[in-house]
Enzyme design. Structure first.
Site, PDB file in Angstrom:
ATOM      1  N   ASP A 367       0.837  -1.204   0.000  1.00 41.73           N
ATOM      2  CA  ASP A 367       0.000   0.000   0.000  1.00 41.73           C
ATOM      3  C   ASP A 367       0.870   1.252   0.000  1.00 41.73           C
ATOM      4  O   ASP A 367       2.073   1.218  -0.333  1.00 41.73           O
ATOM      5  CB  ASP A 367      -0.961  -0.064   1.210  1.00 41.73           C
ATOM      6  CG  ASP A 367      -2.278   0.646   0.966  1.00 41.73           C
ATOM      7  OD1 ASP A 367      -2.303   1.881   1.105  1.00 41.73           O
ATOM      8  OD2 ASP A 367      -3.270  -0.019   0.620  1.00 41.73           O
ATOM      9  N   ASP A 368       0.289   2.341   0.389  1.00 39.66           N
ATOM     10  CA  ASP A 368       0.897   3.679   0.371  1.00 39.66           C
ATOM     11  C   ASP A 368       2.279   3.707   1.047  1.00 39.66           C
ATOM     12  O   ASP A 368       2.491   3.048   2.063  1.00 39.66           O
ATOM     13  CB  ASP A 368      -0.069   4.615   1.131  1.00 39.66           C
ATOM     14  CG  ASP A 368       0.233   6.066   0.894  1.00 39.66           C
ATOM     15  OD1 ASP A 368       1.234   6.368   0.235  1.00 39.66           O
ATOM     16  OD2 ASP A 368      -0.560   6.902   1.377  1.00 39.66           O
ATOM     17  N   TRP A 412      -0.069  -0.080  -4.710  1.00 39.07           N
ATOM     18  CA  TRP A 412      -0.961   1.071  -4.488  1.00 39.07           C
ATOM     19  C   TRP A 412      -0.486   2.291  -5.273  1.00 39.07           C
ATOM     20  O   TRP A 412       0.715   2.580  -5.318  1.00 39.07           O
ATOM     21  CB  TRP A 412      -0.949   1.383  -2.998  1.00 39.07           C
ATOM     22  CG  TRP A 412      -1.819   2.507  -2.511  1.00 39.07           C
ATOM     23  CD1 TRP A 412      -3.077   2.395  -1.988  1.00 39.07           C
ATOM     24  CD2 TRP A 412      -1.487   3.911  -2.426  1.00 39.07           C
ATOM     25  NE1 TRP A 412      -3.550   3.636  -1.597  1.00 39.07           N
ATOM     26  CE2 TRP A 412      -2.592   4.584  -1.857  1.00 39.07           C
ATOM     27  CE3 TRP A 412      -0.368   4.663  -2.790  1.00 39.07           C
ATOM     28  CZ2 TRP A 412      -2.603   5.956  -1.631  1.00 39.07           C
ATOM     29  CZ3 TRP A 412      -0.387   6.042  -2.568  1.00 39.07           C
ATOM     30  CH2 TRP A 412      -1.513   6.671  -1.990  1.00 39.07           C
ATOM     31  N   ASP A 479      -6.171   4.751  -5.673  1.00 39.54           N
ATOM     32  CA  ASP A 479      -6.788   5.513  -4.580  1.00 39.54           C
ATOM     33  C   ASP A 479      -7.076   6.959  -4.987  1.00 39.54           C
ATOM     34  O   ASP A 479      -6.568   7.449  -6.014  1.00 39.54           O
ATOM     35  CB  ASP A 479      -5.850   5.470  -3.362  1.00 39.54           C
ATOM     36  CG  ASP A 479      -6.617   5.420  -2.053  1.00 39.54           C
ATOM     37  OD1 ASP A 479      -7.768   5.877  -2.014  1.00 39.54           O
ATOM     38  OD2 ASP A 479      -6.046   4.914  -1.062  1.00 39.54           O
ATOM     39  N   SER A 528     -11.308   5.183  -2.839  1.00 31.78           N
ATOM     40  CA  SER A 528     -11.222   6.625  -2.608  1.00 31.78           C
ATOM     41  C   SER A 528     -11.451   6.807  -1.122  1.00 31.78           C
ATOM     42  O   SER A 528     -12.591   6.952  -0.681  1.00 31.78           O
ATOM     43  CB  SER A 528     -12.289   7.358  -3.428  1.00 31.78           C
ATOM     44  OG  SER A 528     -12.334   8.710  -3.036  1.00 31.78           O
ATOM     45  N   GLY A 529     -10.362   6.698  -0.362  1.00 30.30           N
ATOM     46  CA  GLY A 529     -10.526   6.714   1.096  1.00 30.30           C
ATOM     47  C   GLY A 529     -11.597   5.694   1.464  1.00 30.30           C
ATOM     48  O   GLY A 529     -12.559   6.003   2.145  1.00 30.30           O
ATOM     49  N   ASP A 549     -12.997   2.442   4.326  1.00 30.62           N
ATOM     50  CA  ASP A 549     -11.825   2.389   5.203  1.00 30.62           C
ATOM     51  C   ASP A 549     -12.193   1.834   6.566  1.00 30.62           C
ATOM     52  O   ASP A 549     -11.323   1.605   7.402  1.00 30.62           O
ATOM     53  CB  ASP A 549     -11.228   3.796   5.376  1.00 30.62           C
ATOM     54  CG  ASP A 549     -10.176   4.086   4.312  1.00 30.62           C
ATOM     55  OD1 ASP A 549      -9.796   3.151   3.584  1.00 30.62           O
ATOM     56  OD2 ASP A 549      -9.743   5.258   4.201  1.00 30.62           O
TER      57      ASP A 549
HETATM   58  C1  GLA Z   1      -6.920   5.429   1.727  1.00 28.93           C
HETATM   59  C2  GLA Z   1      -7.316   3.997   1.464  1.00 28.93           C
HETATM   60  C3  GLA Z   1      -6.623   3.097   2.445  1.00 28.93           C
HETATM   61  C4  GLA Z   1      -5.125   3.260   2.300  1.00 28.93           C
HETATM   62  C5  GLA Z   1      -4.747   4.708   2.504  1.00 28.93           C
HETATM   63  C6  GLA Z   1      -3.286   4.951   2.197  1.00 28.93           C
HETATM   64  O1  GLA Z   1      -7.419   5.880   2.932  1.00 28.93           O
HETATM   65  O2  GLA Z   1      -8.696   3.832   1.522  1.00 28.93           O
HETATM   66  O3  GLA Z   1      -6.990   1.756   2.229  1.00 28.93           O
HETATM   67  O4  GLA Z   1      -4.728   2.821   1.030  1.00 28.93           O
HETATM   68  O5  GLA Z   1      -5.506   5.569   1.670  1.00 28.93           O
HETATM   69  O6  GLA Z   1      -2.924   6.266   2.347  1.00 28.93           O
END
Ligand code: GLA
Length: 747
Positions: A367-368, A412, A479, A528-529, A549
């Site tokens: 991920d991020d 990601w 995202d 998207s978040g 999330d």
């Molecule tokens: C969003 C996504 C999360 C994660 C974060 C990373 O909030 O929904 O799953 O990937 O960004 O910054």
């Protein structure tokens, strides 16, 4: 042909197997909406239109002697403004002389088989289905505006799609300030509205209420379809429930600003207008230029909400999502976000990969935080090159290692964003959307790139491609973590600024399409978040979207249920995360977490290295169980089983395979009680004549569901009719958020 034109009476009949839609061109050339409902054998339903002189409802000049014929009361197919209809208008038009009036009359039509792609926009694909198309050309002769209403009839799928195309046939400029995809008038409409509102980490909560005599608007001006108001709305009879009652669905295939406006008029007709939001929108049409709106998916049934959901699930799964992933077994993934957040390096990620492979995960998603200088969420977005400090071997080393463990690898991205603290922004400050005279509104300390600019889309395509080419990456999480503000492009002329929000979406869709074409095997998961862009537009490019999330299983019951009204289980990203949950601190047994996440794409979002041996063994089993029921869950028919009242105590839902040979029942108790009410449901969709045997029972740890009934035992069998009409009682469920999953197999 599913579309028929009765030339004598100028009526169009659009027929699906279980619905019929009628449009009548009246003697003045106005396109009237005369029917949408269960098939009536192509009976001309215009007899339901009452001619009545209602005060202050004016008449067309040529109908001035017929005071009962008013644009203000007639049911129309695409509403006008300034021409006698005072209800919601479908478009906003400014002619060259400043006039806002537009009045649309029939010019011609074309009926053809097949369906054309919508250029630059997502849409419902014809695939192998028999689809017929009606193009109904209307015109305002005075200003030279042509509006073509496009109808695609998916006969077997019981769905009609609609969109509109505006064309300027004059030599002067026409400005669109609103351009809805559709409007429709439902006469004699005593209806409830069901909508899906929410917020970050609490998306698509279901709200149902009676429509009053007002204008009700579901809308987003966030530049995304939003966590807050999903572009899907249901209108239904007051007494409609899961199994009975007239229901209409309207779903916009679009991911940006939108509005679904509903007005109940003075005579009790309900108008629905759906499309791109008019807020901030202004589109200039020069001579011979046109504007194509996004599409709306319409469905109508008298068989209640379950049937309506089924129609949407089927069309989205089979005709909206990319075909490549329809029948593919999607991998059970492990995502490191909640496991590490930004705090990782190569060794940690490889450690996570190793232990994830030992518990049976099929794909690792990094991920991020792997790129640019990104150690928290204040910097780095836009710099799509590997952070060598954290990952000295690059993405390739991790992807190769993950592959060597027998797992796929995913990565990601947040393509449309940029941090002020990034090389990209330092080099191209004008690539961000912002007002030249103001400080920009910040969101998560980031700005939004101006996707209306080709050079921005090209940069993203090149830099993302470079990463995707550098390793065996089989999945991308896409995202989008803030709303759009200060929508202003440094590259556009003054009079084009009102086009930027939509051009932003066109740029995003273009990037998605180009990446899809170049990497057809890479599966994109939208995000998207969580579920801020959970819509049919994104699903055109990605078969699944991270639903929220919020990974708490108990909150997820409501989020996933709300989502299920319009979107299939196969599109809902759902993971088992650590307990206590990171979003709300709740403690939920691992089996309950898995039972809820299994009603989605299924995966894990935790650090597997920190799991107890017991949990590792449990997870291994869960993955096997999910894979065993994969087809049933992803392709079976989904039924919501519990009422709002029951859901104060327990929530139940069920899957049935297409051939009715098996069913999976899921029950989660959300409020256990002393001397409790016993969870009880009537199963649905089974073969009444058949005998079903329980061959699998899963109870969350510490749960008992035996007591009086003793029904939850393998080997017990019941007739389909008994389960559907008599029902099924679980026995008392005790413990902490106890959950039960039962598989019934036809004998
Ligand atoms: C969003 C996504 C999360 C994660 C974060 C990373 O909030 O929904 O799953 O990937 O960004 O910054």
């Amino acid at each position: 042909m599913s579309i028929r034109f009765d030339e004598n009476n100028r009526i169009f009949y659009l027929n699906t197997v279980n619905s019929e839609y009628q449009i009548k061109i009246d003697e003045y050339g106005v396109a009237l909406h005369t029917y949408y409902g269960k098939p009536v054998g192509n009976t001309d339903m215009s007899y339901l239109i009452t001619e009545m002189d209602r005060g202050f409802s004016g008449n067309l000049y040529e109908a001035r002697d017929r005071r009962g014929v008013s644009p203000d009361t007639l049911p129309t197919e695409y509403s006008t403004y300034g021409a006698g209809d005072f209800r919601l208008s479908a478009a906003g038009i400014i002619a060259d002389n400043g006039s806002r009036t537009y009045d649309l009359r029939y010019v011609s039509h074309d009926i053809k088989s097949g369906k054309e792609a919508l250029k630059g926009l997502p849409y419902v694909r014809a695939e192998k289905d028999k689809v017929d198309t009606l193009e109904l050309k209307l015109e305002d002769k005075i200003i030279g505006l042509e509006v073509t209403l496009i109808y695609n009839v998916f006969e077997e799928k019981d769905v009609i799609t609609r969109s509109a195309r505006f064309a300027n046939k004059s030599e002067k400029t026409i400005t669109l300030t609103k351009a809805a995809s559709m409007s429709i008038d439902i006469q004699y409409a005593d209806l409830d509205i069901i909508e899906f509102h929410g917020r970050h980490a609490m998306e698509r909560q279901t709200e149902r209420r009676e429509l009053g005599h007002d204008i009700h608007v579901i809308s987003s001006k966030r530049g995304t379809s939003s966590h807050h108001h999903n572009p899907f709305v249901i209108l239904c009879d007051h007494n409609a429930d899961e199994d009975n009652g007239l229901c209409y669905g309207f779903m916009l295939v679009y991911s940006g600003n939108h509005a679904e406006e509903i007005e109940k008029d003075q005579a009790g007709s309900v108008r629905v207008v759906s499309g791109i939001s008019g807020d901030g929108f202004a589109w200039k049409l020069g001579q011979d230029e046109d504007f194509q709106t996004p599409e709306v998916i319409l469905a109508c049934t008298e068989n209640g909400l379950n049937e309506l959901s089924y129609l949407y699930h089927r069309i989205i799964r089979e005709n909206v999502c990319p075909a490549e992933f329809r029948d593919m077994k999607r991998p059970v993934l492990i995502n490191n976000w909640e496991g590490t957040y930004f705090d990782f390096d190569e060794e940690k990620i490889m450690g996570i990969a190793k232990s994830a492979s030992e518990i049976g995960c099929e794909m690792l998603v990094l991920d991020d935080g792997w790129f640019g200088v990104r150690n928290d969420d204040n910097s780095g977005l836009g710099d799509w090159f590997v952070n060598i400090d954290k990952l000295p071997g690059g993405i390739k080393k991790i992807a190769d290692y993950t592959n060597s463990l027998g797992m796929k690898f995913g990565l990601w991205f947040e393509p449309e964003m940029v941090n002020e603290d990034s090389d990209l922004y330092r080099n191209h400050p004008d690539w961000a959307l912002k007002d030249p005279d103001r400080k920009p509104v910040m969101g998560r300390n980031q700005l939004v790139l101006d996707m209306s600019r080709k050079e921005v889309v090209d940069y993203l395509f090149d830099s993302i491609s470079k990463i995707l080419d550098s390793a065996n990456i089989e999945y991308v999480k896409w995202d989008f973590n803030r709303s759009l503000s200060n929508i202003y492009s440094f590259a556009a002329d003054t009079e084009k600024q009102g086009e930027i929000a939509h051009r932003f979406m066109l740029g995003t869709y273009d990037l998605m399409q180009r990446l899809r074409e170049r990497y057809p095997k890479i599966m994109i998961e939208g995000c998207s978040g969580g579920g801020g862009r959970f819509d049919a537009g994104i699903l055109f490019y990605s078969p699944q979207i991270w639903c929220s999330d919020n990974s708490d299983a108990i909150n997820r019951l409501k989020i996933q249920k709300g989502t299920s009204y319009g979107y299939p289980v196969s599109s809902m990203g759902a993971h088992v995360s650590a307990s206590p949950n990171h979003q709300n601190g709740r403690v939920v047994p691992i089996e309950t977490r898995a039972i809820v996440a299994m009603s989605g794409t299924f995966g894990y979002e935790l650090d597997p290295r920190k799991l107890s041996e017991e949990d590792k063994a449990t997870i291994k089993k869960q993955i096997e169980e999910f894979n065993r029921f994969y087809t049933l869950i992803q392709k079976g028919r989904y039924y919501r089983l519990t009422t709002d009242r029951q859901e104060g105590y327990y929530v139940a839902w069920q899957f049935v395979s297409e051939d009715k040979s098996e069913a999976l029942l899921n029950v989660v108790a959300t409020d256990v009680q002393g001397n409790p009410e016993i969870p009880f449901v009537r199963l649905k969709g089974l073969d009444a004549e058949a005998e079903y045997e329980i061959d699998y029972v899963k109870l969350s740890t510490g749960t008992t569901a035996e007591g009086g009934t003793n029904n939850s035992k393998t080997g017990k069998s019941f007739s389909g009719s008994a389960l559907m009409h008599g029902g099924y009682a679980t026995g008392p469920m005790f413990g902490v958020y106890p959950a039960l999953q039962i598989h019934f197999k036809r004998k």
